[in-house]
Design an enzyme around this catalytic site. Structure first.
Site, short mmCIF file in Angstrom:
data_model
loop_
_atom_site.label_atom_id
_atom_site.label_comp_id
_atom_site.label_asym_id
_atom_site.label_seq_id
_atom_site.Cartn_x
_atom_site.Cartn_y
_atom_site.Cartn_z
CB SER A 484 56.98 30.43 57.10
OG SER A 484 57.79 31.52 56.71
CG ASP A 485 61.98 30.66 54.47
OD1 ASP A 485 62.01 30.12 55.60
OD2 ASP A 485 62.83 31.48 54.11
CB CYS A 486 62.44 25.71 56.38
SG CYS A 486 63.93 26.67 56.64
#
Length: 760
Positions: A484-486
């Site tokens: 998700s953060d990527c």
């Protein structure tokens, strides 16, 4: 001489890709390559590592890759003299501009031709031995590791042996039974004698025996040793494969596990169910004598099932766990030896291998990470040593081998996308288009090529997978696991690039593909807390963490939300809404509001936030403050922001920097580095967090002091010295991100220049 190969697949028929191997990075040795000057440069890099190690820095500077790419890219790094500020001299615009310009050039100079920034992603000392073990038991150690590979692997293990003779769980840690036993065995399997010339092997063996012998190795170590044949399966707590054939509504079904945990225990359960071990060679018989305190045949294996050396034990067993294991060991395991229960086990093993095959194919045999990779290779050697699956796994082994000046090691699976997005953001922050060259074009290409274009095949939910279309992985498209953060940081990059001229960035991303990632964000948001998880939908069953069987990790059993993921997605959604104001507008506003509430509620009493993927309180606080700023929370209108700023200011050292030990992660209490030293990456995080909290407008003096620390630390070529660990996972698994020292220092100085100097 070693050479890094980029985006190459070769002619191996067992190697395949979804995007022509964009992002792949492998090392190859060419015996006739390299001038005498180039070879001397490599030796100088190795000596530099040894000198830095004497100063207390255990992580490599990733110099061999940098030496090669700087030459290939041909960017002049020395024509501008670095800025140097005297003790009594204040920071000035010219000095900041010089430092930013040199940092931009260095970042562009170490970019690969396909647009990503290659880098090591290792640190744990239990990553490399399992690969050596599986290559040994399969008889492929000499066909897939040349003498040059072995030489560099041995160099790495020797370079990270502690003074007491043992090896740690990671390169900065105290000696442990798991680290010592696995690395000792690796040296022996690579050809080192039991009594080597420099005495390192002998000292390693002495540490093992002095601490009770290998019977007290932690649970994962027990499995590795059992597969090799230097430990017995009767000494392992059960990992029954039958759980895989239970209905998924079963409260303890492994489908509910965090994906890292699930994909590791999947092949473990197969190996345990088969009680598989490799050939008992003369070397294996020797190792049985070398790592145990009493004769092998006299060991009471059952007695050691719950044993874990005190130096290793991080997450002790609960009484419930021990009772559960004892019940499985004494009641269920014996009956699986008899018909008709043998049929039940056969069915379970068949299901496990089916899941293993599916997960391997969906990742092009990269698998989730190096731990699962090696376990899967062991499974396929046990299942069918001549089958295509094992050959496909072998074809991807080079993807995991990384070479630095401290030697060769196995890395997680690469951090290509993650490093790419932060480098891209940092370069854009500099606002120096005359320095970009084609760097942003290449980065734009890489980010677009790395987006996942399809969900896993078939009925993926039955195969313990969730949807991934539109997201990005941590590494490259072939890996296939969405993060998700990527995904958020990649989306931020594409949105920034979309506002820039085509001659700088190349062709823009298709809006439809930007819309796809929004679906993924909603998928991983917790409806209860509002926070965002990393890979999959959060599991609101924290009590399952009490069943953590690993002994050496924490918080690994179920997927949960994290501060940094939540912050990154808030930033991405806010940036997306500004450029695409009509797409799912109301849903995005509701999602951001819930996520902001999550950040506010997760703030600790001292004003900090705990970051799971970095070290630790500085990392979490930086992300939280930047996320809150993007959502409109400022120092003047948010008590949460004021407390976060106060925390960062309270831990700044007298020189103006910040530094935090990895021990913060293990203790969950903020712990400064020894001597209250500054770490340049953590100093950059703190600067960015403070600027997001309004410190530049309120009182810039702490920022001036921090900027001076960074400027004076910059090296002649624009690089910054590599210092302590800054990455973490599972609270006890420390990770090395050598690219952080370039991306975050540039971004901090660029933001500082923009906020405090560019308008003056």
């Amino acid at each position: 001489m070693w050479k890094l190969k980029i985006a190459e697949g070769g002619k191996d028929p067992y190697l395949f890709s979804t995007n022509n191997f964009v992002g792949r990075q492998t090392w190859e040795f060419d015996p006739i390559a390299g001038t005498s000057e180039e070879k001397q440069e490599v030796e100088n890099a190795r000596q530099y590592f040894l000198n830095r190690q004497k100063e207390g820095y255990q992580a490599s500077s990733d110099l061999l890759m940098r030496i090669q790419l700087i030459k290939e890219n041909g960017i002049d790094l020395l024509s501008i003299r670095p800025a140097r500020l005297k003790e009594e001299e204040e920071v000035n615009y010219e000095a900041v501009t010089i430092a930013v310009r040199k940092a931009v050039r260095l970042n562009c100079a170490i970019q690969a031709k396909d647009g990503h920034w290659p880098a090591e992603h290792a640190g744990p000392l239990f990553f490399t031995p399992p690969l050596i073990i599986v290559l040994y038991i399969s008889g492929t150690i000499n066909t897939h590791l040349t003498k040059e590979h072995k030489k560099e692997l041995i160099r790495y293990i020797y370079n990270h042996q502690n003074e007491d003779g043992g090896w740690g769980f990671h390169i900065e840690g105290h000696s442990t039974m798991m680290g010592s036993t696995l690395n000792y065995i690796s040296l022996r399997l690579l050809g080192e004698g039991a009594d080597d010339k420099n005495g390192a092997v002998s000292r390693g063996r002495k540490w093992i025996l002095d601490h009770g012998g290998a019977t007290s190795i932690s649970s994962w170590g027990k499995i590795y040793l059992s597969v090799l044949g230097v430990y017995e399966w009767e000494g392992c707590n059960p990992v029954p494969p039958e759980f895989w054939i239970f209905p998924q509504i079963f409260p303890f079904h492994p489908a509910k596990m965090w994906c890292y945990c699930r994909t590791a225990y999947m092949p473990m359960s197969y190996l345990y169910g088969r009680k598989f071990h490799g050939p008992i060679t003369d070397l294996v018989l020797d190792l049985r004598k070398e790592i145990h305190c009493i004769p092998y045949d006299e060991i009471n294996w059952n007695k050691h099932r719950h044993d874990c050396c005190k130096e290793d034990l991080f997450y002790p067993h609960s009484t419930i766990q021990d009772m559960l294991w004892d019940g499985l060991h004494y009641i269920s395991e014996p009956i699986f030896k008899y018909w008709p229960f043998t049929k039940f086990r056969e069915r379970a093993l068949k299901k496990a291998i089916e899941l293993i095959r599916y997960n391997a194919q969906e990742t092009r045999y990269i698998t989730m990470a190096c731990i699962e990779k090696c376990f899967q290779m062991m499974c396929w050697w046990a299942e069918n040593p001549n089958g295509d699956e094992f050959k496909c796994h072998l074809a991807r082994v080079p993807d995991f081998l990384w070479l630095s000046e401290d030697g060769m090691k196995v890395q997680t699976f690469g951090s290509q996308l993650w490093d790419c997005v932060f480098a891209t953001q940092a370069i854009i922050s500099s606002n120096m288009p005359e320095e970009y060259g084609d760097s942003l074009k290449k980065a734009n290409f890489y980010i677009k090529e790395s987006q996942i274009k399809n969900n896993p095949t078939g009925d993926f939910s039955k195969m313990c997978r969730q949807f991934s279309k539109g997201a990005w992985t941590f590494t490259d498209q072939d890996h296939g696991w969405p993060v998700s953060d990527c995904s958020a940081e990649a989306l931020k990059c594409l949105l920034l690039l979309s506002k820039m001229p085509d001659e700088i960035t190349g062709e823009k991303a298709n809006n439809e593909w930007l819309y796809e990632v929004i679906n993924f964000f909603f998928h991983v948001q917790s409806p209860a807390s509002g926070g965002f998880a990393t890979w999959e939908t959060p599991i609101p069953q924290p009590y399952l963490q009490k069943l953590n069987p690993s002994e050496v990790f924490a918080d690994i059993v179920v997927e949960r939300e994290h501060i940094e993921n939540t912050s990154s997605i808030i930033q991405a959604l806010q940036a997306f809404k500004r450029l695409h104001p009509t797409h799912r507008k109301t849903e995005i506003e509701i999602s951001v509001a819930k996520a902001v509430r999550y950040l506010e509620e997760r703030q600790l009493s001292n004003g900090s936030w705990y970051g799971y993927w970095g070290i630790c309180f500085i990392y979490g606080t930086f992300f939280a403050l930047v996320g809150l700023e993007s959502a409109g929370k400022t120092y003047s209108n948010s008590e949460t922001v004021r407390k976060g700023v106060k925390f960062l200011l309270s831990i700044q050292n007298v020189e103006g920097g910040w530094g935090e030990s990895y021990k913060s992660c293990t203790s969950e209490v903020y712990t400064p580095l020894d001597g209250n030293q500054a770490n340049l990456v953590q100093t950059s995080w703190a600067m960015l967090g403070l600027m997001a909290g309004g410190q530049a407008e309120r009182d810039p003096i702490p920022l001036h002091k921090a900027a001076k620390t960074l400027i004076n630390a910059q090296m002649d070529n624009g690089d910054f010295p590599q210092q302590n660990f800054t990455g973490a996972s599972m609270r006890n698994c420390m990770l090395h991100y050598p690219r952080y020292r370039n991306a975050f220092t540039l971004r901090a100085l660029a933001e500082y220049r923009k906020r405090l100097w560019a308008l003056n």
